[in-house]
Motif scaffolding. Structure first.
Motif, mmCIF file in Angstrom:
data_model
loop_
_atom_site.group_PDB
_atom_site.id
_atom_site.type_symbol
_atom_site.label_atom_id
_atom_site.label_comp_id
_atom_site.label_asym_id
_atom_site.label_seq_id
_atom_site.Cartn_x
_atom_site.Cartn_y
_atom_site.Cartn_z
ATOM 1 N N LEU B 309 0.836 -1.207 0.000
ATOM 2 C CA LEU B 309 0.000 0.000 0.000
ATOM 3 C C LEU B 309 0.868 1.253 0.000
ATOM 4 O O LEU B 309 0.549 2.236 -0.670
ATOM 5 N N ARG B 310 1.988 1.192 0.756
ATOM 6 C CA ARG B 310 2.882 2.356 0.759
ATOM 7 C C ARG B 310 3.464 2.603 -0.636
ATOM 8 O O ARG B 310 3.466 3.728 -1.146
ATOM 9 N N LEU B 311 3.928 1.529 -1.255
ATOM 10 C CA LEU B 311 4.513 1.677 -2.595
ATOM 11 C C LEU B 311 3.449 2.123 -3.601
ATOM 12 O O LEU B 311 3.734 2.902 -4.515
ATOM 13 N N CYS B 312 2.228 1.637 -3.414
ATOM 14 C CA CYS B 312 1.163 2.025 -4.339
ATOM 15 C C CYS B 312 0.858 3.514 -4.207
ATOM 16 O O CYS B 312 0.627 4.194 -5.221
ATOM 17 N N SER B 313 0.859 4.020 -2.990
ATOM 18 C CA SER B 313 0.582 5.453 -2.861
ATOM 19 C C SER B 313 1.738 6.259 -3.451
ATOM 20 O O SER B 313 1.519 7.327 -4.033
ATOM 21 N N GLU B 314 2.951 5.728 -3.344
ATOM 22 C CA GLU B 314 4.082 6.408 -3.995
ATOM 23 C C GLU B 314 3.892 6.437 -5.510
ATOM 24 O O GLU B 314 4.093 7.464 -6.161
ATOM 25 N N HIS B 315 3.471 5.298 -6.056
ATOM 26 C CA HIS B 315 3.218 5.238 -7.500
ATOM 27 C C HIS B 315 2.121 6.219 -7.891
ATOM 28 O O HIS B 315 2.210 6.916 -8.904
ATOM 29 N N ALA B 316 1.074 6.272 -7.068
ATOM 30 C CA ALA B 316 -0.046 7.163 -7.397
ATOM 31 C C ALA B 316 0.390 8.621 -7.395
ATOM 32 O O ALA B 316 -0.113 9.426 -8.171
ATOM 33 N N GLN B 317 1.328 8.944 -6.503
ATOM 34 C CA GLN B 317 1.789 10.333 -6.463
ATOM 35 C C GLN B 317 2.681 10.646 -7.665
ATOM 36 O O GLN B 317 2.551 11.702 -8.280
ATOM 37 N N ARG B 318 3.556 9.718 -7.977
ATOM 38 C CA ARG B 318 4.505 10.012 -9.063
ATOM 39 C C ARG B 318 3.883 9.866 -10.436
ATOM 40 O O ARG B 318 4.197 10.596 -11.356
ATOM 41 N N LEU B 331 -3.287 -4.283 -7.625
ATOM 42 C CA LEU B 331 -2.450 -4.755 -6.516
ATOM 43 C C LEU B 331 -2.857 -4.066 -5.211
ATOM 44 O O LEU B 331 -2.828 -4.676 -4.139
ATOM 45 N N GLN B 332 -3.257 -2.794 -5.342
ATOM 46 C CA GLN B 332 -3.696 -2.053 -4.160
ATOM 47 C C GLN B 332 -4.960 -2.694 -3.569
ATOM 48 O O GLN B 332 -5.067 -2.882 -2.354
ATOM 49 N N VAL B 333 -5.889 -3.044 -4.461
ATOM 50 C CA VAL B 333 -7.137 -3.653 -3.991
ATOM 51 C C VAL B 333 -6.839 -5.008 -3.339
ATOM 52 O O VAL B 333 -7.386 -5.341 -2.276
ATOM 53 N N ILE B 334 -5.935 -5.776 -3.955
ATOM 54 C CA ILE B 334 -5.602 -7.094 -3.388
ATOM 55 C C ILE B 334 -4.994 -6.934 -2.003
ATOM 56 O O ILE B 334 -5.358 -7.643 -1.045
ATOM 57 N N ALA B 335 -4.090 -5.960 -1.875
ATOM 58 C CA ALA B 335 -3.458 -5.739 -0.563
ATOM 59 C C ALA B 335 -4.491 -5.293 0.463
ATOM 60 O O ALA B 335 -4.454 -5.721 1.626
ATOM 61 N N SER B 336 -5.424 -4.430 0.050
ATOM 62 C CA SER B 336 -6.472 -3.984 0.978
ATOM 63 C C SER B 336 -7.308 -5.158 1.449
ATOM 64 O O SER B 336 -7.679 -5.249 2.631
#
Lengths: 198, 379
Positions: B309-318, B331-336
């Motif tokens: 989730l942390r890496l996904c939010s980084e991706h979403a920002q960049r 992948l974010q949904v799966i992790a959630s």
């Protein structure tokens, strides 16, 4: 309404000897070949709900393309070729709309396609046989299925089948033998499953 | 005639007996026969009628198009005669040899030639060649403030509209830069869409002067492909001057003309040079995005959903509209779902709605099966 189908002229460019015996209207062709088209569409796996559409499509193509019939094969074989292409197209569009794992026909209303038997027991047995044959034919590929339908169910001669495919009799014979072998294996598997064997 | 090779009765197998027993089945009933016959008759009767109506529609359309062509010809002749008979009046469409615009002719002769047939000269000379966006805006604002004395606007009202467009800058330009066709083009090239959109705003095709082409491309920071620059470059020379680019394909088609050897002066050269220099940067950016996505995948495989989730939010920002946005969301949904977050089922359902054909759908469905089932039962 009836007039339009009966006064349809057949624009045939076939040799004289071939055209002499040809039906002169779509109504004649319809009367002569509707049963053939319908039952083979069902044997080729067309659901009953779509059999109307397939039969209509076949006869519309017959009307449009009759002028291409050259009389080298029988009219029945020519119509069967059209039927195979229509069924193939119908199957393709069905696969596009539905999941690949879903059977072409849901296991419903099987009894509707079976001619009623004299007694309920006989009717039930017949329904079971038809269902089993459909299941076994479903396990074969299209070529073997078509060969078995033509040879075993429609009782075409080897020569007729060879003419239909544009192939020689020996090739058709070996292909038919392979189709029969596959059908028998599928039958044995189904019997073993029924008896609870592995 | 050789018959089909049936086995002798003694060797007839159960399978063959089964096949023979169903020979008479699958026969249609008389109701089937009549139903299909009626439907077929209707269909064959309708077919000639449809063909006839289609033919009549075609003939009317052909007649109308012929009449339209004649009308256009008459209008062109009338305008020409009008301009010839009234020597005092300024011509509406001015050829390059006819009083070339003084400002642009000295600095960008080829661009002025390219535009002369399509663009009223007042629009061409309204924008002096300046490199800064603010300079262009003020110049265009100045030209927009004087449309009343523009002789070409009587026969080219669309040009007047396009000349008025820069008045609303910069807010309106930002909006026009985020129009669907433009944002699609920007989103297709990975990151930097915001920056490029704002950079493209001065080069909005509605403005349509030659300098925008060259100026828009060099200031765009994250151009990963030359297509975006080419779209902007194509806008001023597109035939539909005044109504802007309504279609990406049209923009791309006229982009080829924009970078043709005829326009190989400063404008075209600057655009292609900017695109060439921007491409490696975009490729490196794409690789970086891929690397991050692989890290997200490995984190998921290592059963570290928090890290995912942390890496996904980084991706979403960049990369808010990155190439692998769909994979990241999956992948974010799966992790959630693995973390049993309360809103995981809603995220999964919105993923199914947003990406119904995604190859990740099955994985998301499997990972979120419990949550989805609970949500269905709770409802």
């Amino acid at each position: 309404l009836k007039a339009s189908i009966e006064h349809w002229p057949v624009p045939v460019t076939a040799p004289d000897d071939a055209t002499r015996t040809l039906p002169r209207s779509l109504a004649e062709i319809y009367d002569a070949y509707f049963d053939f088209v319908w039952r083979n569409a069902r044997r080729l796996g067309v659901p009953e709900a779509s059999a109307d559409d397939v039969a209509q499509d076949v006869f519309v193509i017959v009307q449009r393309r009759m002028f291409t019939y050259d009389g080298r094969s029988s009219l029945q074989a020519w119509i069967f070729g059209i039927l195979i292409r229509v069924v193939r197209e119908q199957r393709r569009s069905y696969r596009r709309k539905h999941s690949r794992d879903e059977p072409l026909e849901p296991e419903l209303d099987r009894g509707a396609c079976v001619a009623p038997g004299p007694t309920p027991v006989e009717q039930l047995e017949r329904e079971q046989r038809v269902r089993l044959v459909d299941q076994l034919l479903n396990q074969l590929d299209e070529d073997k299925r078509t060969l078995l339908i033509l040879s075993e169910l429609e009782e075409w001669t080897l020569r007729e089948i060879a003419e239909f495919y544009g192939s020689n009799i020996n090739t058709i014979f070996s292909r038919l033998r392979a189709a029969k072998r596959d059908f028998e294996r599928a039958y044995e598997r189904s019997q073993a499953a029924k008896e609870g064997l592995p | 005639v050789s018959r089909a090779p049936h086995e002798p009765p003694a060797r007839a197998t159960g399978a063959e007996a089964l096949l023979r027993s169903v020979r008479s089945d699958h026969a249609p009933s008389s109701a089937d026969r009549e139903r299909v016959r009626r439907a077929l008759t209707r269909r064959l009767e309708d077919a000639p009628r449809d063909a006839a109506s289609a033919a009549s529609t075609r003939s009317v359309r052909a007649w109308l198009s012929g009449a339209g062509k004649v009308g256009i010809g008459v209008a062109v002749v009338a305008v020409g005669l009008h301009s010839l008979l009234q020597p005092g009046a300024a011509p509406a469409v001015r050829l390059p040899s006819d009083q070339p615009p003084p400002l642009v002719a000295s600095q960008q002769p080829m661009a002025a030639d390219t535009h002369a047939l399509h663009v009223a000269p007042e629009s061409t000379d309204s924008a002096p060649s300046q490199d800064s966006a603010s300079g262009r805006r003020s110049a265009r604002a100045k030209s927009a403030n004087r449309p009343a004395r523009t002789p070409g606007v009587e026969v080219a009202p669309a040009r007047a509209e396009s000349a008025r467009a820069p008045r609303a800058l910069p807010a309106d330009a930002e909006r026009s830069a985020t129009a669907p066709d433009r944002s699609r083009a920007a989103a297709a090239h990975g990151d930097g869409s915001q920056a490029r959109s704002s950079a493209a705003a001065p080069g909005s095709p509605r403005v349509g002067d030659g300098n925008d082409r060259g100026a828009a491309a060099p200031v765009s920071p994250g151009v990963s492909d030359s297509a975006g620059a080419r779209i902007r470059a194509a806008a001023p020379v597109s035939p539909g001057v005044g109504d802007g680019i309504s279609d990406n394909a049209q923009a791309r088609a006229s982009a080829e003309a924009a970078v043709s050897p005829d326009v190989h002066d400063s404008v075209g050269a600057r655009v292609s040079a900017a695109a060439r220099t921007a491409r490696p940067q975009g490729a490196a950016d794409g690789r970086a995005e891929l690397v991050l996505l692989q890290r997200i995948r490995s984190a998921l495989e290592a059963r570290e959903p928090e890290h995912v989730l942390r890496l996904c939010s980084e991706h979403a920002q960049r990369w808010p509209r990155g190439t692998f946005t769909q994979e990241r969301i999956a992948l974010q949904v799966i992790a959630s779902c693995q973390l049993r977050r309360p809103q995981a089922d809603r995220s999964a359902r919105s993923f199914f709605v947003s990406y119904p054909q995604s190859p990740m759908t099955a994985r998301v469905r499997d990972a979120c099966a419990l949550q989805l089932k609970a949500a269905i039962e709770g409802r």
